[in-house]
Design a protein around this motif. Structure first.
Motif, PDB file in Angstrom:
ATOM      1  N   ALA A 291       0.850  -1.191   0.000  1.00  0.00           N
ATOM      2  CA  ALA A 291       0.000   0.000   0.000  1.00  0.00           C
ATOM      3  C   ALA A 291       0.886   1.242   0.000  1.00  0.00           C
ATOM      4  O   ALA A 291       1.891   1.298   0.713  1.00  0.00           O
ATOM      5  CB  ALA A 291      -0.899  -0.007   1.227  1.00  0.00           C
ATOM      6  N   SER A 292       0.530   2.238  -0.810  1.00  0.00           N
ATOM      7  CA  SER A 292       1.334   3.456  -0.871  1.00  0.00           C
ATOM      8  C   SER A 292       1.116   4.254   0.413  1.00  0.00           C
ATOM      9  O   SER A 292       0.162   4.027   1.146  1.00  0.00           O
ATOM     10  CB  SER A 292       0.920   4.296  -2.078  1.00  0.00           C
ATOM     11  OG  SER A 292      -0.340   4.871  -1.846  1.00  0.00           O
ATOM     12  N   LYS A 293       2.047   5.184   0.688  1.00  0.00           N
ATOM     13  CA  LYS A 293       1.923   6.030   1.882  1.00  0.00           C
ATOM     14  C   LYS A 293       0.588   6.786   1.855  1.00  0.00           C
ATOM     15  O   LYS A 293      -0.036   7.007   2.892  1.00  0.00           O
ATOM     16  CB  LYS A 293       3.085   7.038   1.935  1.00  0.00           C
ATOM     17  CG  LYS A 293       4.423   6.396   2.189  1.00  0.00           C
ATOM     18  CD  LYS A 293       4.607   6.021   3.662  1.00  0.00           C
ATOM     19  CE  LYS A 293       5.886   5.238   3.869  1.00  0.00           C
ATOM     20  NZ  LYS A 293       5.777   4.217   4.888  1.00  0.00           N
ATOM     21  N   TRP A 294       0.207   7.216   0.668  1.00  0.00           N
ATOM     22  CA  TRP A 294      -1.029   7.965   0.477  1.00  0.00           C
ATOM     23  C   TRP A 294      -2.241   7.123   0.896  1.00  0.00           C
ATOM     24  O   TRP A 294      -3.086   7.570   1.664  1.00  0.00           O
ATOM     25  CB  TRP A 294      -1.113   8.378  -0.994  1.00  0.00           C
ATOM     26  CG  TRP A 294      -2.216   9.346  -1.321  1.00  0.00           C
ATOM     27  CD1 TRP A 294      -3.286   9.084  -2.120  1.00  0.00           C
ATOM     28  CD2 TRP A 294      -2.344  10.697  -0.873  1.00  0.00           C
ATOM     29  NE1 TRP A 294      -4.079  10.194  -2.198  1.00  0.00           N
ATOM     30  CE2 TRP A 294      -3.531  11.204  -1.441  1.00  0.00           C
ATOM     31  CE3 TRP A 294      -1.583  11.536  -0.052  1.00  0.00           C
ATOM     32  CZ2 TRP A 294      -3.984  12.506  -1.211  1.00  0.00           C
ATOM     33  CZ3 TRP A 294      -2.032  12.821   0.173  1.00  0.00           C
ATOM     34  CH2 TRP A 294      -3.208  13.298  -0.400  1.00  0.00           C
ATOM     35  N   THR A 295      -2.284   5.867   0.388  1.00  0.00           N
ATOM     36  CA  THR A 295      -3.368   4.954   0.747  1.00  0.00           C
ATOM     37  C   THR A 295      -3.344   4.695   2.245  1.00  0.00           C
ATOM     38  O   THR A 295      -4.389   4.680   2.902  1.00  0.00           O
ATOM     39  CB  THR A 295      -3.209   3.612   0.007  1.00  0.00           C
ATOM     40  OG1 THR A 295      -2.817   3.893  -1.332  1.00  0.00           O
ATOM     41  CG2 THR A 295      -4.488   2.816   0.017  1.00  0.00           C
ATOM     42  N   GLN A 296      -2.133   4.480   2.793  1.00  0.00           N
ATOM     43  CA  GLN A 296      -2.023   4.204   4.218  1.00  0.00           C
ATOM     44  C   GLN A 296      -2.605   5.347   5.037  1.00  0.00           C
ATOM     45  O   GLN A 296      -3.285   5.130   6.036  1.00  0.00           O
ATOM     46  CB  GLN A 296      -0.551   4.013   4.611  1.00  0.00           C
ATOM     47  CG  GLN A 296       0.015   2.702   4.116  1.00  0.00           C
ATOM     48  CD  GLN A 296       1.451   2.519   4.553  1.00  0.00           C
ATOM     49  OE1 GLN A 296       1.921   3.140   5.491  1.00  0.00           O
ATOM     50  NE2 GLN A 296       2.163   1.657   3.834  1.00  0.00           N
TER      51      GLN A 296
ATOM     52  N   LEU B  34      -5.690   3.990   6.836  1.00  0.00           N
ATOM     53  CA  LEU B  34      -5.296   3.577   8.192  1.00  0.00           C
ATOM     54  C   LEU B  34      -5.266   4.743   9.174  1.00  0.00           C
ATOM     55  O   LEU B  34      -6.012   4.775  10.160  1.00  0.00           O
ATOM     56  CB  LEU B  34      -3.897   2.936   8.163  1.00  0.00           C
ATOM     57  CG  LEU B  34      -3.773   1.487   7.763  1.00  0.00           C
ATOM     58  CD1 LEU B  34      -2.312   1.073   7.801  1.00  0.00           C
ATOM     59  CD2 LEU B  34      -4.584   0.620   8.722  1.00  0.00           C
ATOM     60  N   THR B  35      -4.382   5.708   8.863  1.00  0.00           N
ATOM     61  CA  THR B  35      -4.145   6.785   9.820  1.00  0.00           C
ATOM     62  C   THR B  35      -5.417   7.552  10.149  1.00  0.00           C
ATOM     63  O   THR B  35      -5.780   7.704  11.324  1.00  0.00           O
ATOM     64  CB  THR B  35      -3.089   7.751   9.255  1.00  0.00           C
ATOM     65  OG1 THR B  35      -1.994   6.968   8.786  1.00  0.00           O
ATOM     66  CG2 THR B  35      -2.612   8.706  10.316  1.00  0.00           C
ATOM     67  N   LEU B  36      -6.089   8.041   9.113  1.00  0.00           N
ATOM     68  CA  LEU B  36      -7.231   8.911   9.340  1.00  0.00           C
ATOM     69  C   LEU B  36      -8.362   8.238  10.122  1.00  0.00           C
ATOM     70  O   LEU B  36      -8.841   8.797  11.110  1.00  0.00           O
ATOM     71  CB  LEU B  36      -7.727   9.464   7.998  1.00  0.00           C
ATOM     72  CG  LEU B  36      -8.259  10.894   8.029  1.00  0.00           C
ATOM     73  CD1 LEU B  36      -7.293  11.835   8.727  1.00  0.00           C
ATOM     74  CD2 LEU B  36      -8.534  11.380   6.611  1.00  0.00           C
ATOM     75  N   PRO B  37      -8.781   7.018   9.718  1.00  0.00           N
ATOM     76  CA  PRO B  37      -9.846   6.374  10.500  1.00  0.00           C
ATOM     77  C   PRO B  37      -9.449   6.119  11.954  1.00  0.00           C
ATOM     78  O   PRO B  37     -10.245   6.337  12.860  1.00  0.00           O
ATOM     79  CB  PRO B  37     -10.075   5.039   9.778  1.00  0.00           C
ATOM     80  CG  PRO B  37      -9.514   5.221   8.427  1.00  0.00           C
ATOM     81  CD  PRO B  37      -8.433   6.232   8.535  1.00  0.00           C
ATOM     82  N   LEU B  38      -8.180   5.685  12.175  1.00  0.00           N
ATOM     83  CA  LEU B  38      -7.742   5.401  13.541  1.00  0.00           C
ATOM     84  C   LEU B  38      -7.629   6.668  14.379  1.00  0.00           C
ATOM     85  O   LEU B  38      -7.780   6.654  15.591  1.00  0.00           O
ATOM     86  CB  LEU B  38      -6.387   4.682  13.520  1.00  0.00           C
ATOM     87  CG  LEU B  38      -6.437   3.233  13.052  1.00  0.00           C
ATOM     88  CD1 LEU B  38      -5.031   2.696  12.859  1.00  0.00           C
ATOM     89  CD2 LEU B  38      -7.182   2.387  14.077  1.00  0.00           C
TER      90      LEU B  38
END
Lengths: 309, 283
Positions: free
Chosen positions: A215-220, A224-228
């Motif tokens: 997964a690209s950093k953008w996808t991550q 991942l980051t935003l929802p968490l």
């Protein structure tokens, strides 16, 4: 059953201990409850009470009940005196909402960028983290004066240099944007600190797994980051929005109290209450500010299901 | 896949772009403050210079001398200190009682108390301004530091209670259980067992409450006339004539008020971040 079976000793004793603990808890809470009742409960009640009266700040005893007349009243000569009929009030509401929406949005975006940068490994990270605390540590009045100087049309770095001697603060329409810039500068740090704390509590192994999956950093970031980060982000958003809605200092210092009355709801209320000494009218405006903010809190809490515990 | 070996050019370009971003952020965060420091060290005549000449102009402490010899500013510093320390001490003491009760005891109505405290920290100060004004007038505390200490409790108490409660919850329970078994009263337990453990939390909370009280403007502006705190003095700093804004002394006064805060914040950075997140994120 004439003879009552004796209650087992143990439960009764624990119940006794619990009751005792509850009594102790009440004693421990009492000073706080008294203080809150004195400085918040009672004055709030008085504000609601006086909002229904025609009363002057210097002689509150001489008051006359006028119901909702402070809110909406037209005299026999057709003069509108209720503050809800005053275009200046609605201008203050509009400016406060604009100020809140734009500054909180920009703060969140900038705060997120700064937090992501500080969260990654690089030389000088500690220094940047320290620098982050500086705008936050500066008192609001001081930052307002600093920026008033920067915006000054004959001396200021921005006013004279960038804007070519234009007095941005003299005109309410341009002033609101200048004020937003000040608020964003001052409070982005706070947002960044909270987001950073949220980022540091995210599990690192999930990113390793995402890396392995390609997964690209953008996808991550988006998946991942935003929802968490959502819970931390929402609480920060609520607190910042509420601070922005009750803004007063920046307007008062940079524009003066007269112009602050047309740029912030609090400024408008304070002008009526203190500068014009209209206790009844000022209280009515305060009630309106209070209600507007409470409605927004309720919307936030229900729409986003923000949990505070 | 290591970009550094696979495509060094792209790697270094990315690094350069990243450091440029870091630089932009640092300049954005610090430049206004640095410019204020610079202004405070320049003589009034030099304010007209172009930025480049201004930076190179001779450094002078005359603004600071002027500010410190200004009786309003001296009094402002004293009153700010009295008011901030006073409201912090009161709220720490009674806030710690409440936090102990809320963090440790189980009783009916606890959630309601927590929500009331949260609601108080949320609602706008303007909503109580009129009522507090008449209350302070009635208690004959207008223009007195005591009036400000009293009114500041409206935001320092909910804050201290909220943050300390979350700290109390994190303290392991064995400590006071031992004290309870030995027959210690709750107050003894609180003062002799919990306070020492809570020291870092008390310092952090106290510091954050101090910063809030030190910065407060609306109440200080409204409830005092001559006994102003420092933010009000700075906001209304006037020069020789009505139309003359003495920017040099204003910036000097601003720096004097800010430097202690920045030092405190830098020394206690870790605690502050944990305090803020306990108060805001977890809270």
């Amino acid at each position: 059953m004439t003879v009552q079976a004796p209650t087992p000793a143990r439960p009764r004793r624990t119940r006794g201990i619990e009751a005792a603990r509850a009594r102790q808890a009440l004693w421990l809470l009492l000073p706080t409850l008294i203080a809150i009742a004195l400085v918040a409960g009672y004055p709030l009640y008085r504000t609601f009470y006086f909002s229904l009266f025609d009363a002057n700040l210097t002689s509150p005893e001489q008051r006359s009940f006028i119901g909702l007349g402070n809110f909406w009243f037209t005299t026999e000569d057709g003069i509108a005196v209720g503050f809800l009929q005053d275009p200046k009030w609605w201008g203050a509401v509009k400016n406060t909402l604009l100020f809140t929406v734009v500054s909180v949005f920009l703060e969140t975006v900038f705060g997120m960028i700064i937090a992501l940068v500080v969260n990654s490994a690089f030389k000088g990270r500690g220094l940047l983290r320290t620098a982050m605390l500086v705008p936050w540590a500066i008192p609001t009045v001081v930052s307002a004066q600093m920026w008033a100087y920067l915006y000054n049309d004959s001396f200021g770095l921005i006013g004279r240099g960038l804007l070519g001697g234009q007095a941005v603060l003299a005109n309410t329409d341009t002033a609101i944007w200048a004020l937003i810039a000040v608020d964003v500068w001052k409070t982005t740090s706070f947002m960044a600190l909270l987001i950073l704390a949220g980022l540091q509590s995210l599990p690192g192994d999930m990113y390793e797994a995402a890396d392995v999956d390609g997964a690209s950093k953008w996808t991550q970031f988006w998946k991942l980051t935003l929802p968490l980060l959502r819970p931390a982000l929402l609480v920060a958003l609520v607190f910042r929005s509420l601070d922005a809605l009750r803004v007063f200092d920046v307007m008062s210092v940079m524009l003066g109290n007269v112009n602050a009355a047309s740029t912030s709801m609090t400024g408008y209320a304070r002008q009526a209450l203190i500068d014009n000494q209209l206790l009844g009218m000022g209280s009515a405006v305060s009630v309106a500010v209070f209600l507007i903010i409470m409605v927004i809190v309720v919307i936030y809490v229900t729409a986003f299901r923000v949990k505070f515990d | 896949m290591n970009l550094k070996t696979a495509n060094p050019a792209l790697y270094y370009l990315q690094r350069a772009a990243f450091y440029l971003l870091v630089l932009v952020i640092a300049v954005y965060l610090l430049a206004p403050f640095v410019w204020a420091v610079l202004t405070s060290l320049r003589s009034p005549g030099d304010l007209f210079l172009t930025p480049r000449e201004f930076i190179a102009a001779p450094t002078t402490l005359q603004n600071y001398v002027q500010v410190f010899s200004n009786p309003n500013f001296q009094r402002g510093l004293l009153y700010s200190l009295i008011v901030a320390v006073g409201s912090v001490l009161v709220s720490l003491l009674i806030g710690a009682f409440a936090a102990y009760a809320l963090g440790r005891f189980r009783f009916k109505g606890k959630t309601i108390v927590l929500y009331v405290i949260l609601a108080v920290s949320v609602f706008p100060q303007i909503a109580v301004l009129g009522g507090l004004y008449t209350l302070i007038g009635g208690l004959k505390l207008y223009n007195s530091p005591l009036g400000l200490i009293l009114s500041y409790l409206i935001f320092t108490i909910p804050f201290t209670v909220w943050v300390l409660t979350s700290f109390v919850r994190d303290i392991p329970g064995e400590l006071e259980e031992a004290a309870l078994v030995d027959g210690a009263s709750p107050l003894q337990t609180l003062f002799l067992v919990l306070f020492p453990v809570m020291m870092p939390a008390l310092v952090t909370t106290g510091l954050l409450a101090f910063i809030n009280a030190w910065n407060e403007y609306l109440f200080a502006l409204t409830f005092t006339s001559t006994n102003r705190t420092v933010p009000v003095v700075i906001a209304n700093y006037s020069g020789a004539t009505q139309f003359d804004q003495p920017w040099g002394p204003i910036m000097a006064a601003s720096i004097v008020v800010t430097i202690p805060l920045i030092i405190l914040v830098l020394v206690f950075q870790r605690n502050i971040v944990s305090g803020l997140t306990a108060g805001a994120v977890k809270g």
